[in-house]
Write a protein that holds these residues in place. Structure first.
Motif, PDB file in Angstrom:
ATOM      1  N   SER A  61      -6.247  15.046  -6.256  1.00  0.00           N
ATOM      2  CA  SER A  61      -4.915  15.638  -6.118  1.00  0.00           C
ATOM      3  C   SER A  61      -3.816  14.606  -6.379  1.00  0.00           C
ATOM      4  CB  SER A  61      -4.754  16.254  -4.730  1.00  0.00           C
ATOM      5  OG  SER A  61      -3.683  17.157  -4.689  1.00  0.00           O
ATOM      6  N   LEU A  92      -3.372  14.154 -10.091  1.00  0.00           N
ATOM      7  CA  LEU A  92      -2.698  15.295 -10.718  1.00  0.00           C
ATOM      8  C   LEU A  92      -1.211  15.334 -10.390  1.00  0.00           C
ATOM      9  CD1 LEU A  92      -5.320  18.087  -9.980  1.00  0.00           C
ATOM     10  CD2 LEU A  92      -4.632  17.294 -12.257  1.00  0.00           C
ATOM     11  N   ASN A  93      -0.860  14.858  -9.190  1.00  0.00           N
ATOM     12  CA  ASN A  93       0.523  14.992  -8.745  1.00  0.00           C
ATOM     13  C   ASN A  93       1.412  13.811  -9.094  1.00  0.00           C
ATOM     14  OD1 ASN A  93       1.077  17.575  -7.130  1.00  0.00           O
ATOM     15  ND2 ASN A  93      -0.933  16.936  -6.404  1.00  0.00           N
ATOM     16  N   ILE A 112      -5.978  28.262 -12.544  1.00  0.00           N
ATOM     17  CA  ILE A 112      -5.775  26.805 -12.473  1.00  0.00           C
ATOM     18  C   ILE A 112      -6.456  26.226 -11.227  1.00  0.00           C
ATOM     19  CG2 ILE A 112      -4.009  24.999 -12.140  1.00  0.00           C
ATOM     20  CD1 ILE A 112      -2.185  26.607 -13.994  1.00  0.00           C
ATOM     21  N   CYS A 113      -6.372  26.957 -10.130  1.00  0.00           N
ATOM     22  CA  CYS A 113      -6.984  26.480  -8.882  1.00  0.00           C
ATOM     23  C   CYS A 113      -8.480  26.221  -9.071  1.00  0.00           C
ATOM     24  CB  CYS A 113      -6.743  27.461  -7.746  1.00  0.00           C
ATOM     25  SG  CYS A 113      -7.217  29.156  -8.133  1.00  0.00           S
ATOM     26  N   VAL A 147      -8.993  23.013 -10.950  1.00  0.00           N
ATOM     27  CA  VAL A 147      -8.617  21.820 -10.200  1.00  0.00           C
ATOM     28  C   VAL A 147      -9.664  21.474  -9.136  1.00  0.00           C
ATOM     29  CG1 VAL A 147      -6.931  20.950  -8.561  1.00  0.00           C
ATOM     30  CG2 VAL A 147      -6.164  22.180 -10.561  1.00  0.00           C
ATOM     31  N   CYS A 160      -5.503  22.413  -4.794  1.00  0.00           N
ATOM     32  CA  CYS A 160      -5.165  23.688  -5.434  1.00  0.00           C
ATOM     33  C   CYS A 160      -3.748  24.124  -5.086  1.00  0.00           C
ATOM     34  CB  CYS A 160      -6.175  24.764  -5.022  1.00  0.00           C
ATOM     35  SG  CYS A 160      -6.381  24.927  -3.234  1.00  0.00           S
ATOM     36  N   TYR A 209      -1.042  22.448  -4.602  1.00  0.00           N
ATOM     37  CA  TYR A 209       0.018  21.795  -5.371  1.00  0.00           C
ATOM     38  C   TYR A 209       0.009  22.210  -6.831  1.00  0.00           C
ATOM     39  CZ  TYR A 209       0.594  19.060  -1.183  1.00  0.00           C
ATOM     40  OH  TYR A 209       0.820  18.691   0.117  1.00  0.00           O
ATOM     41  N   GLN A 210      -1.107  22.765  -7.304  1.00  0.00           N
ATOM     42  CA  GLN A 210      -1.164  23.143  -8.715  1.00  0.00           C
ATOM     43  C   GLN A 210      -0.901  24.633  -8.922  1.00  0.00           C
ATOM     44  OE1 GLN A 210      -1.345  20.565 -10.776  1.00  0.00           O
ATOM     45  NE2 GLN A 210      -1.577  19.284  -8.955  1.00  0.00           N
ATOM     46  N   CYS A 211      -0.917  25.401  -7.866  1.00  0.00           N
ATOM     47  CA  CYS A 211      -0.763  26.851  -8.009  1.00  0.00           C
ATOM     48  C   CYS A 211       0.671  27.188  -8.418  1.00  0.00           C
ATOM     49  CB  CYS A 211      -1.092  27.557  -6.688  1.00  0.00           C
ATOM     50  SG  CYS A 211      -0.779  29.330  -6.745  1.00  0.00           S
TER      51      CYS A 211
END
Lengths: 125, 281, 299
Positions: free
Chosen positions: B101, B104-105, C79-80, C83, C109, C111-113
């Protein structure tokens, strides 16, 4: 100096909490003026990495030094580069944060030079 | 068809059942020893382990020349495995779960990842059986990433039957071993410990929606409480292996049950047919 | 205060039967009234089946959080799923759901949703118990099937046992350990003064005992080895003795294969109380004497 003391309650009169990462709260007190504020420790409920989280938290509060009873390796490794000094207060007796502040003012607290205990294992599965 | 052999309680004979089942299933059988903390099936099947792969999780590596210390990585990390203090970004490998994470962030793309080796996968053939197991390094806490990668490893040949030997217990490593299986064989012994732990692992299979059957090993010791439980829970008892000293001795020395007691070969063949019929039903 | 942990590496070697017998023996000798028991095998907590204690306290143990997808606002972009490194998210007929058992709680997930449809929810992972047993206070727990964080629950069980021992100035905490060498074992063994490995003289048992010993060495815990069901495979027992001699690890005795152990379990008794003259009971008593001596300050 801005000092963060680990405590169990919500004021300068609260009992000192010898745990750092799992302290209930931090009393941030100006050692010259005596002005203080209390901040709940967000790491209290963390499933792992409480030392890291609490260390980041007190660093963000602008504390230049912390007083607690012990520091794990993760807390130590986070506080050192953050430039936050780590003081050790006696853990065997029941002290209030105010009493800890007095000990600090009197120069009676020692500084931790390394992590005082091994890491608590947890947070993995 | 994927069959997992689990037990709840340790030492009930999972590996004994799994290895004998593999031997009667013959060619086009794949065997995965998912007990990566205590992998023992190779001691019985004696595969020629000729392939080896290091496995683990991906840890973040921060490029300090790109990092602006914005603190986003620390914010998104549920495990507090990455911290930003002043002008430093710190990674705590022992807290990291390898979720990716932070990578990705990161708005600066300052994070790359490296493999943190937690163990190895080894594979090779034992006769016609395509064998693979994972071995967790001593001192590592997490077995699940190794099991996950063991399950994902490409088989050396197409298989008709995959047999998984699960670890004991009923927590995540067991769940990971059972997930995706078509049938669970639950090996127990007729004692209060065996029953208690059988219930736990039967709950796991029920929660995962995987049909299960029971094998009673060391039949004759202890009591009859297993029968009552199985009847009530709708779990068929598919095979009973009596407590016989000669079995215990043979298995202790590293022999498989069907080798030490050939009369069990047809029983395991029948067991495999029963499972196949139940899965295809 | 001393902490003794019983381990094995391989499951089913007789750890819990030995622990229960130790609890019985310790309640009579120089540790009488000084013992606290902790069952650290929270995946398969069996000590209570022998001790049949009276429950005094029960509390929920909260585990980690897991992701939950709100199906109303989910756009189905997937996307989730891409990821998630734990294979916890999948779609069935275009509807994405999280498998709470597989979810690691990493929140990647969330943060990507793009639709903001995912939240984290706390889960109850198990129960923590405090009981009174005939041989002393017992701390134990039960992890719900398929739950994670057993290391954390193990730590809780041990911490509470240790605290009571310190409060009441009790001299000994006996911990029944989990099988394997992973997180729960590391949590259970950390801070122990002495570990007794109950090994089994089978090819599997020898292999796993060595890994358990390596783990203890890694964490600096002193170990002793006892061999259970020693006569099943004497070559294996000899191999264990040789290995321990080479490694400088003391072996403290052999327990013969004895069906009395299973009968005692069915009767809900420690084997040493159930039939004190049974071969296994006699052997365990001798082992206990050596373990107890090793717990006392070394001259």
């Amino acid at each position: 100096m801005k000092l963060a003391i680990s405590i169990t309650g919500n004021s300068l009169q609260s009992a000192f909490d010898p745990r750092f990462g799992r302290a209930a709260a931090f009393c941030v007190v100006d050692s010259e003026s005596g002005e203080w504020t209390v901040h709940e420790n967000p790491a209290l409920s963390a499933s792992g990495g409480a030392g890291v989280q609490a260390a980041q938290f007190v660093a963000k509060l602008g504390a230049q030094a912390v007083v607690s009873g012990a520091y794990g390796p993760n807390a130590f490794d986070t506080l050192s580069p953050a430039g936050v000094a780590m003081y050790l207060a006696p853990t065997g007796e029941s002290l209030t944060a105010a009493a800890v502040l007095e000990l600090f003012r009197a120069g009676k607290l020692t500084q931790a030079q390394a992590a005082t205990h091994e890491g608590h294992h947890g947070g993995h599965h | 068809m994927r069959v997992v052999v689990a037990s709840g309680k340790g030492g009930t004979g999972k590996t004994t059942v799994a290895t004998s089942l593999a031997l009667v299933a013959g060619d086009a059988t794949r065997f995965l020893d998912c007990d990566v903390e205590a992998p023992n099936a190779a001691l019985f099947l004696q595969p020629q382990l000729d392939t080896r792969q290091e496995v683990g999780i991906l840890l973040p590596v921060v490029d300090e020349s790109l990092c602006t210390h914005c603190g986003r990585c620390a914010e998104v990390c549920e495990f507090h495995a990455i911290a930003v203090v002043g002008k430093r970004t710190l990674v705590f490998p022992e807290l990291c779960h390898g979720c990716g994470s932070c990578t990705l962030n990161c708005p600066e793309r300052a994070i790359t990842e490296r493999l943190d080796v937690m163990g190895v996968l080894e594979s090779g053939f034992a006769g016609g059986v395509d064998f693979a197991h994972g071995i967790m390094n001593v001192g590592e806490p997490m077995a699940v990433p190794i099991i996950r990668q063991l399950k994902k490893a490409a088989p050396a040949q197409p298989f008709r039957v995959e047999i998984r030997d699960a670890p004991p217990g009923a927590s995540c490593p067991v769940v990971e071993s059972i997930r995706g299986a078509d049938y669970a064989l639950l090996v127990t012994e007729p004692t209060p410990f065996g029953l208690h732990d059988l219930k736990q692992v039967a709950d796991v299979t029920r929660e995962l929606g995987i049909p299960a059957g029971v094998i009673v090993n060391r039949d004759g010791i202890g009591d009859n409480a297993i029968e009552a439980y199985c009847a009530e829970a709708g779990l068929p008892i598919l095979l009973r292996i009596p407590m016989e000293r000669r079995f215990a001795e043979a298995i202790a020395s590293g022999r498989t049950l069907v080798d030490a007691a050939p009369e069990y070969r047809p029983r395991f063949e029948a067991l495999l047919q029963t499972i196949t019929a139940r899965v295809n039903a | 205060m001393k902490q003794l942990i019983i381990l094995s590496g391989k499951g089913g070697t007789g750890k819990t039967s030995v622990t229960a017998a130790f609890a019985h023996l310790a309640s009579q000798g120089k540790f009488a009234g000084q013992v606290i028991l902790a069952d650290a095998d929270v995946d398969a907590a069996n000590l209570e089946l022998i001790l049949q204690p009276t429950l005094r306290e029960e509390q929920d143990f909260k585990g980690g959080k897991v992701a939950v997808i709100d199906s109303d606002s989910c756009m189905g972009c997937g996307i989730c799923e891409q990821v998630c490194r734990f294979d916890a998210i999948s779609a069935h007929a275009g509807v994405y759901t999280v498998d709470p058992i597989a979810c690691d709680g990493c929140a990647a997930c969330i943060y990507q949703c793009p639709a903001g449809s995912i939240t984290m929810q706390e889960q109850i992972a198990g129960k923590f118990y405090f009981s009174e047993s005939r041989y002393g206070p017992l701390y134990h727990a039960n992890l719900l099937p398929g739950q994670e964080n057993s290391g954390k629950l193990v730590t809780l069980v041990k911490q509470r046992a240790r605290l009571q021992a310190l409060d009441e100035d009790r001299q000994l905490v006996i911990v029944d350990g989990p099988p394997g060498i992973g997180c729960p074992v590391i949590s259970a063994a950390s801070g122990a003064d002495l570990a007794l490995i109950v090994a089994e003289p089978t090819v599997s048992g020898v292999h796993d005992m060595q890994r358990a010993l390596d783990t203890l060495k890694h964490f600096g815990v002193r170990a002793l080895v006892a061999i259970n069901k020693a006569d099943i495979y004497p070559q294996g027992a000899a191999q264990i003795e040789d290995f321990c001699r080479q490694q400088g690890i003391p072996t403290v005795g052999q327990i013969p294969f004895d069906l009395t152990v299973a009968s005692a379990m069915v009767a809900g008794e420690a084997v040493t109380a159930f039939q004190p003259d049974a071969p296994a009971s006699v052997a365990i008593r001798q082992i206990w004497e050596q373990v107890a001596a090793a717990l006392l300050p070394q001259p």
